[in-house]
Motif scaffolding. Structure first.
Motif, PDB file in Angstrom:
ATOM      1  N   VAL A 150      32.549  36.127  34.206  1.00 19.23           N
ATOM      2  CA  VAL A 150      32.637  36.688  35.559  1.00 19.23           C
ATOM      3  C   VAL A 150      33.402  38.009  35.533  1.00 19.23           C
ATOM      4  N   ARG A 151      34.487  38.041  34.798  1.00 15.93           N
ATOM      5  CA  ARG A 151      35.277  39.271  34.703  1.00 15.93           C
ATOM      6  C   ARG A 151      34.467  40.394  34.043  1.00 15.93           C
ATOM      7  N   SER A 152      33.726  40.082  32.988  1.00 16.57           N
ATOM      8  CA  SER A 152      32.926  41.103  32.301  1.00 16.57           C
ATOM      9  C   SER A 152      31.852  41.664  33.232  1.00 16.57           C
ATOM     10  N   ARG A 175      28.952  33.012  38.887  1.00 14.69           N
ATOM     11  CA  ARG A 175      29.753  32.406  39.953  1.00 14.69           C
ATOM     12  C   ARG A 175      29.260  30.988  40.275  1.00 14.69           C
ATOM     13  N   THR A 176      27.945  30.783  40.204  1.00 10.56           N
ATOM     14  CA  THR A 176      27.411  29.441  40.440  1.00 10.56           C
ATOM     15  C   THR A 176      27.921  28.470  39.378  1.00 10.56           C
ATOM     16  N   LEU A 177      27.894  28.907  38.121  1.00 10.73           N
ATOM     17  CA  LEU A 177      28.419  28.062  37.050  1.00 10.73           C
ATOM     18  C   LEU A 177      29.920  27.834  37.211  1.00 10.73           C
ATOM     19  N   GLN A 181      31.686  24.273  37.490  1.00 10.77           N
ATOM     20  CA  GLN A 181      32.789  23.906  36.607  1.00 10.77           C
ATOM     21  C   GLN A 181      33.971  23.356  37.400  1.00 10.77           C
ATOM     22  N   ILE A 182      34.260  23.992  38.532  1.00  9.12           N
ATOM     23  CA  ILE A 182      35.352  23.524  39.384  1.00  9.12           C
ATOM     24  C   ILE A 182      35.031  22.146  39.957  1.00  9.12           C
ATOM     25  N   ALA A 183      33.773  21.970  40.394  1.00  8.67           N
ATOM     26  CA  ALA A 183      33.370  20.669  40.950  1.00  8.67           C
ATOM     27  C   ALA A 183      33.420  19.575  39.891  1.00  8.67           C
ATOM     28  N   ILE A 245      25.837  22.834  44.959  1.00  5.02           N
ATOM     29  CA  ILE A 245      26.412  21.859  44.043  1.00  5.02           C
ATOM     30  C   ILE A 245      26.155  20.449  44.577  1.00  5.02           C
ATOM     31  N   LYS A 246      25.629  19.578  43.714  1.00  9.06           N
ATOM     32  CA  LYS A 246      25.336  18.209  44.137  1.00  9.06           C
ATOM     33  C   LYS A 246      25.784  17.227  43.063  1.00  9.06           C
TER      34      LYS A 246
END
Length: 272
Positions: A150-152, A175-177, A181-183, A245-246
């Motif tokens: 994301v930063r790159s 961002r979706t990934l 990852q957070i979920a 996210i599901k």
């Protein structure tokens, strides 16, 4: 999908430092000896000219190897392409295009860590090159380093905000990934917390009358918690076509009757 290879990009060439040092040493030695005039030949000038010719030859050979590698890559002969680029890197070790193209091919070959290292070299030698940062971000995604990717991509967008693929494809997917990852981490936390509550159920730490309804309520609570734990173990966090996210069951659950604990069953068990 990977970005198209940058075969036709133009950039200045830099020659291997060891080659330069070798000919500078020869030139200094010739200067110490003084210019010699044998049959009207200026040897100092000849040595300098020889150095210039060799440097030009190194740069030209590097360009040739780069083009040969690009042709091999387009034909799917990826390892042969990498070999050509490695030879070119020996001649021009600070050419960012060589590292960037090598990173793309290594990513195709699923050599994820070498792909990241090659892309890092590309942005090191050309830090304001947005395509280098894009390639680095894609390599980092394949390595599983979502936050770094994301930063790159953000740096690439900062350098070239008009490039729509950076916004609509690369950064959006990263961002979706990141959300997934957070979920997933939250799901694992809930699973561990539920498991801990099952093993150390607060309802079972109290003294109850064996025939009281409180015992039944405690057993129901523990059973519900066990059911919740089993559901968490059977689910996986995925992303649908719209990027939502599901939590989806990874295997068929039991029947609807057995999914929820029944008070009648506990009453019968207590009466035995």
């Amino acid at each position: 999908m990977m970005a198209s290879f940058g075969w036709k990009r133009k950039a200045g060439e830099k020659v291997c430092k060891s080659v330069v040092e070798q000919f500078e040493a020869e030139a200094e030695k010739a200067a110490d000896d003084g210019p010699r005039q044998d049959d009207g030949v200026d040897w100092l000038h000849a040595i300098k000219r020889r150095r210039e010719i060799l440097l030009e030859d190194c740069a030209a050979k590097s360009r040739r190897l780069k083009e040969e590698g690009a042709l091999l890559a387009e034909r799917g002969r990826h390892w042969e392409a990498i070999k050509k680029w490695d030879e070119a890197i020996q001649l021009t070790p600070e050419d960012p295009l060589l590292y960037e193209m090598k990173s793309q091919v290594l990513t195709i070959l699923h050599e994820v860590f070498p792909a990241v290292k090659a892309a890092e070299m590309a942005v090191k030698f050309r830090p304001l090159w947005w395509e280098g940062w894009q390639t680095l971000g894609r390599a980092q995604l394949n390595l599983g380093e979502v936050d770094l990717a994301v930063r790159s991509f953000q740096i690439a967008i900062h350098l070239c905000p008009s490039e729509r693929t950076l916004w609509q494809e690369d950064l959006t997917w990263a961002r979706t990934l990141q959300k997934q990852q957070i979920a997933t981490k939250e799901k694992i936390r809930q699973e561990e917390e539920t498991k801990k509550q099952i093993l150390n159920a607060p309802e079972l730490n109290q003294d109850y009358d064996f025939e009281s309804d409180e015992v039944l309520a405690a057993c129901v609570a523990v059973a519900e918690r066990q059911t919740r734990y089993e559901e968490l173990k059977r689910t996986a966090v995925i992303i649908d076509a719209e990027g939502n996210i599901k939590n989806v069951l990874t295997e068929e659950a039991g029947s609807a009757d057995s999914a929820t604990p029944s008070k009648e069953e506990f009453v019968k068990a207590r009466g035995l």
